[in-house]
Design a protein around this motif. Sequence first.
Motif, mmCIF file in Angstrom:
data_model
loop_
_atom_site.group_PDB
_atom_site.id
_atom_site.type_symbol
_atom_site.label_atom_id
_atom_site.label_comp_id
_atom_site.label_asym_id
_atom_site.label_seq_id
_atom_site.Cartn_x
_atom_site.Cartn_y
_atom_site.Cartn_z
ATOM 1 N N GLY A 1 -7.578 -8.451 10.566
ATOM 2 C CA GLY A 1 -5.852 -9.351 10.591
ATOM 3 C C GLY A 1 -5.790 -9.167 11.971
ATOM 4 O O GLY A 1 -4.580 -10.301 12.770
ATOM 5 N N GLN B 1 7.211 -6.591 4.569
ATOM 6 C CA GLN B 1 6.262 -5.766 4.450
ATOM 7 C C GLN B 1 6.971 -5.414 2.806
ATOM 8 O O GLN B 1 5.594 -5.450 1.684
ATOM 9 C CB GLN B 1 6.463 -3.890 4.816
ATOM 10 C CG GLN B 1 5.792 -3.340 4.705
ATOM 11 C CD GLN B 1 3.784 -3.345 4.959
ATOM 12 O OE1 GLN B 1 3.326 -4.616 5.333
ATOM 13 N NE2 GLN B 1 3.596 -3.279 3.816
ATOM 14 N N LEU C 1 4.870 -8.578 0.453
ATOM 15 C CA LEU C 1 3.546 -8.371 0.941
ATOM 16 C C LEU C 1 3.279 -6.971 0.096
ATOM 17 O O LEU C 1 2.188 -6.990 -0.456
ATOM 18 C CB LEU C 1 3.445 -8.130 2.202
ATOM 19 C CG LEU C 1 3.208 -9.288 3.097
ATOM 20 C CD1 LEU C 1 3.771 -8.959 4.854
ATOM 21 C CD2 LEU C 1 2.118 -10.128 2.999
ATOM 22 N N GLN C 2 3.852 -6.210 0.167
ATOM 23 C CA GLN C 2 3.414 -5.033 -0.882
ATOM 24 C C GLN C 2 3.450 -5.540 -2.642
ATOM 25 O O GLN C 2 2.256 -5.223 -3.050
ATOM 26 C CB GLN C 2 4.191 -3.624 -0.431
ATOM 27 C CG GLN C 2 4.298 -2.463 -1.706
ATOM 28 C CD GLN C 2 3.578 -1.638 -0.532
ATOM 29 O OE1 GLN C 2 4.385 -1.216 0.508
ATOM 30 N NE2 GLN C 2 2.947 -0.843 -0.702
ATOM 31 N N SER D 1 -0.816 -4.793 0.437
ATOM 32 C CA SER D 1 -0.661 -3.344 1.554
ATOM 33 C C SER D 1 -1.709 -2.499 1.071
ATOM 34 O O SER D 1 -3.210 -2.927 -0.018
ATOM 35 C CB SER D 1 1.009 -3.015 1.257
ATOM 36 O OG SER D 1 0.860 -1.614 2.942
ATOM 37 N N ILE E 1 -1.770 1.674 5.413
ATOM 38 C CA ILE E 1 -1.056 1.190 6.038
ATOM 39 C C ILE E 1 0.206 2.244 5.721
ATOM 40 O O ILE E 1 1.801 1.428 7.201
ATOM 41 C CB ILE E 1 -0.926 -0.727 5.458
ATOM 42 C CG1 ILE E 1 -1.625 -1.280 5.813
ATOM 43 C CG2 ILE E 1 0.706 -1.449 5.973
ATOM 44 C CD1 ILE E 1 -2.016 -2.558 5.181
ATOM 45 N N LYS F 1 5.330 -3.708 9.621
ATOM 46 C CA LYS F 1 4.665 -3.706 8.803
ATOM 47 C C LYS F 1 3.156 -4.865 9.140
ATOM 48 O O LYS F 1 3.084 -4.751 10.087
ATOM 49 C CB LYS F 1 5.959 -5.228 8.822
ATOM 50 C CG LYS F 1 4.779 -6.719 9.573
ATOM 51 C CD LYS F 1 5.461 -7.591 9.544
ATOM 52 C CE LYS F 1 4.734 -8.883 8.576
ATOM 53 N NZ LYS F 1 3.276 -9.438 9.498
ATOM 54 N N LEU F 2 2.092 -5.252 7.805
ATOM 55 C CA LEU F 2 1.229 -5.663 8.348
ATOM 56 C C LEU F 2 0.912 -6.229 9.082
ATOM 57 O O LEU F 2 1.600 -7.795 9.032
ATOM 58 C CB LEU F 2 0.155 -5.594 7.138
ATOM 59 C CG LEU F 2 0.293 -6.269 5.740
ATOM 60 C CD1 LEU F 2 -0.125 -7.825 6.076
ATOM 61 C CD2 LEU F 2 0.279 -5.796 4.369
ATOM 62 N N GLY G 1 -4.083 -8.137 6.124
ATOM 63 C CA GLY G 1 -3.627 -7.065 4.810
ATOM 64 C C GLY G 1 -4.903 -6.355 4.279
ATOM 65 O O GLY G 1 -6.670 -6.039 4.646
ATOM 66 N N VAL H 1 -1.532 -3.212 11.325
ATOM 67 C CA VAL H 1 -0.333 -3.471 11.311
ATOM 68 C C VAL H 1 0.292 -2.626 12.503
ATOM 69 O O VAL H 1 0.355 -2.892 14.128
ATOM 70 C CB VAL H 1 0.319 -1.842 11.161
ATOM 71 C CG1 VAL H 1 1.759 -1.713 10.245
ATOM 72 C CG2 VAL H 1 -0.662 -1.224 9.928
#
Length: 373
Positions: A140, A297, A300-301, A306, A310, A325-326, A330, A335
């Motif tokens: 990342g 976040q 993103l989930q 995720s 994470i 947050k990632l 991800g 993170v």
Amino acid sequence: MEVKARAPGKIILAGEHAVVHGSTAVAAAIDLYTYVTLRLPLQSAAENNDRLTLQLKDLPWSFPGPLKEVIPFDSNTSTPASCSGDTLKSIAVLVEEQNIPEEKIWLSSGISTFLWLYTSIRGFNPATVIITTELPYGSGLGSSAAFCVALTSALIASSISDKTHREGWCSLDETNLELLNKWAFEGEKIIHGKPSGIDNTVSAYGNMIKFCSGEITRLQSNMPLRMLITNTKVGRNTKALVSGVSERTVRHPYAMKSVFNAVDSISKELAAIIQSKDEVSVTEKEESIKELMEINQGLLQSMGVSHSSIDTVIRTTLKHKLTSKLTGAGGGGCVLTLLPTGTVVDKAVEELESYGFQCFTASIGGNGAEICF
Ligand SMILES: Nc1ncnc2c1ncn2[C@@H]1O[C@H](COP(=O)(O)OP(=O)(O)OP(=O)(O)O)[C@@H](O)[C@H]1O
Ligand SMILES: C[C@@](O)(CCO)CC(=O)[O-]
Ligand SMILES: [Mg+2]
């Protein structure tokens, strides 16, 4: 003759994945670099040294013969263009024939990209290329982009006529920066499939940028911004994660459009806070950034990128009243945890490291691609 280049990794403060679908994202360069040394043989010694040798930290390797004889495709032109499907197939076959050990197979896409960028920009001319990196791969922090940017910087620098030795690293001019960034984006396509271009752009230009559909705004931060970076060490692949989000978008286009719109608003608000010269206190700005990171976040989930590792970082840092947050693609990887002014982070780091994670801080918003003769 020897040319060196280096390009930084990056963190994405807001907007990863959604940026591939046209949303705004905010990213910053970090002071961890990929270095490329390009050694060109002397003209007089060329007949004795007609090979292209690539030395990677993780895989010393050289081509079995003169490039003209082994490369099964035409070398390209001086203008950046995409690698065609047929050429990519030929390169994949060639890389496969090199018998890369199974445990290093993830390097294949990097080697394919190297071959294509090298022959496109320098043709079939021999050289030794040495590549080292301070960045963890596939975590990342933009290792693929730093690889493409550092490589194209060195390749382009090798054709600059004024190679007078100067002390230390120096930046490239705007024309060359634009050119190398275009090439690096084409390289990223080989590794990522469908990159937005944010990673190569922030690696090339450095600093902090707001990025939307290829449009770049350089941001001037007016507040201190410190982040803890935690590497969960869970390996993953950006290409697979990006295509997973695209598949979800095909299945649920309206729901995902709303998610991407929400991310767009978050990135724009974040950029405004960072740049703001208002009288608002740093503490208030930090509170807003924390909340935006939390919402990002969550989104993103909902994109499915995720990972339980994470979640562990988020839960652990929350115990110490810190928000995370990632960053990047991800699925594991790194993170970000915001470190508001005055935060003592030792206890949180100790706990994170007890899970086998690796914590570090990096300076944010430094220089982009640089060369050295
Ligand atoms: N120094 C390097 N040498 C060779 N290949 C590299 C190097 N750095 C990156 N790569 C290639 O890039 C791949 C990792 O790219 P990937 O996009 O999956 O992760 P990342 O760029 O580190 O993270 P992100 O894209 O989320 O920022 C590696 O598997 C390898 O093929
Ligand atoms: C996941 C992604 O948004 C960022 C990876 O660092 C992919 C991209 O923008 O190319
Ligand atoms: Mg990448």
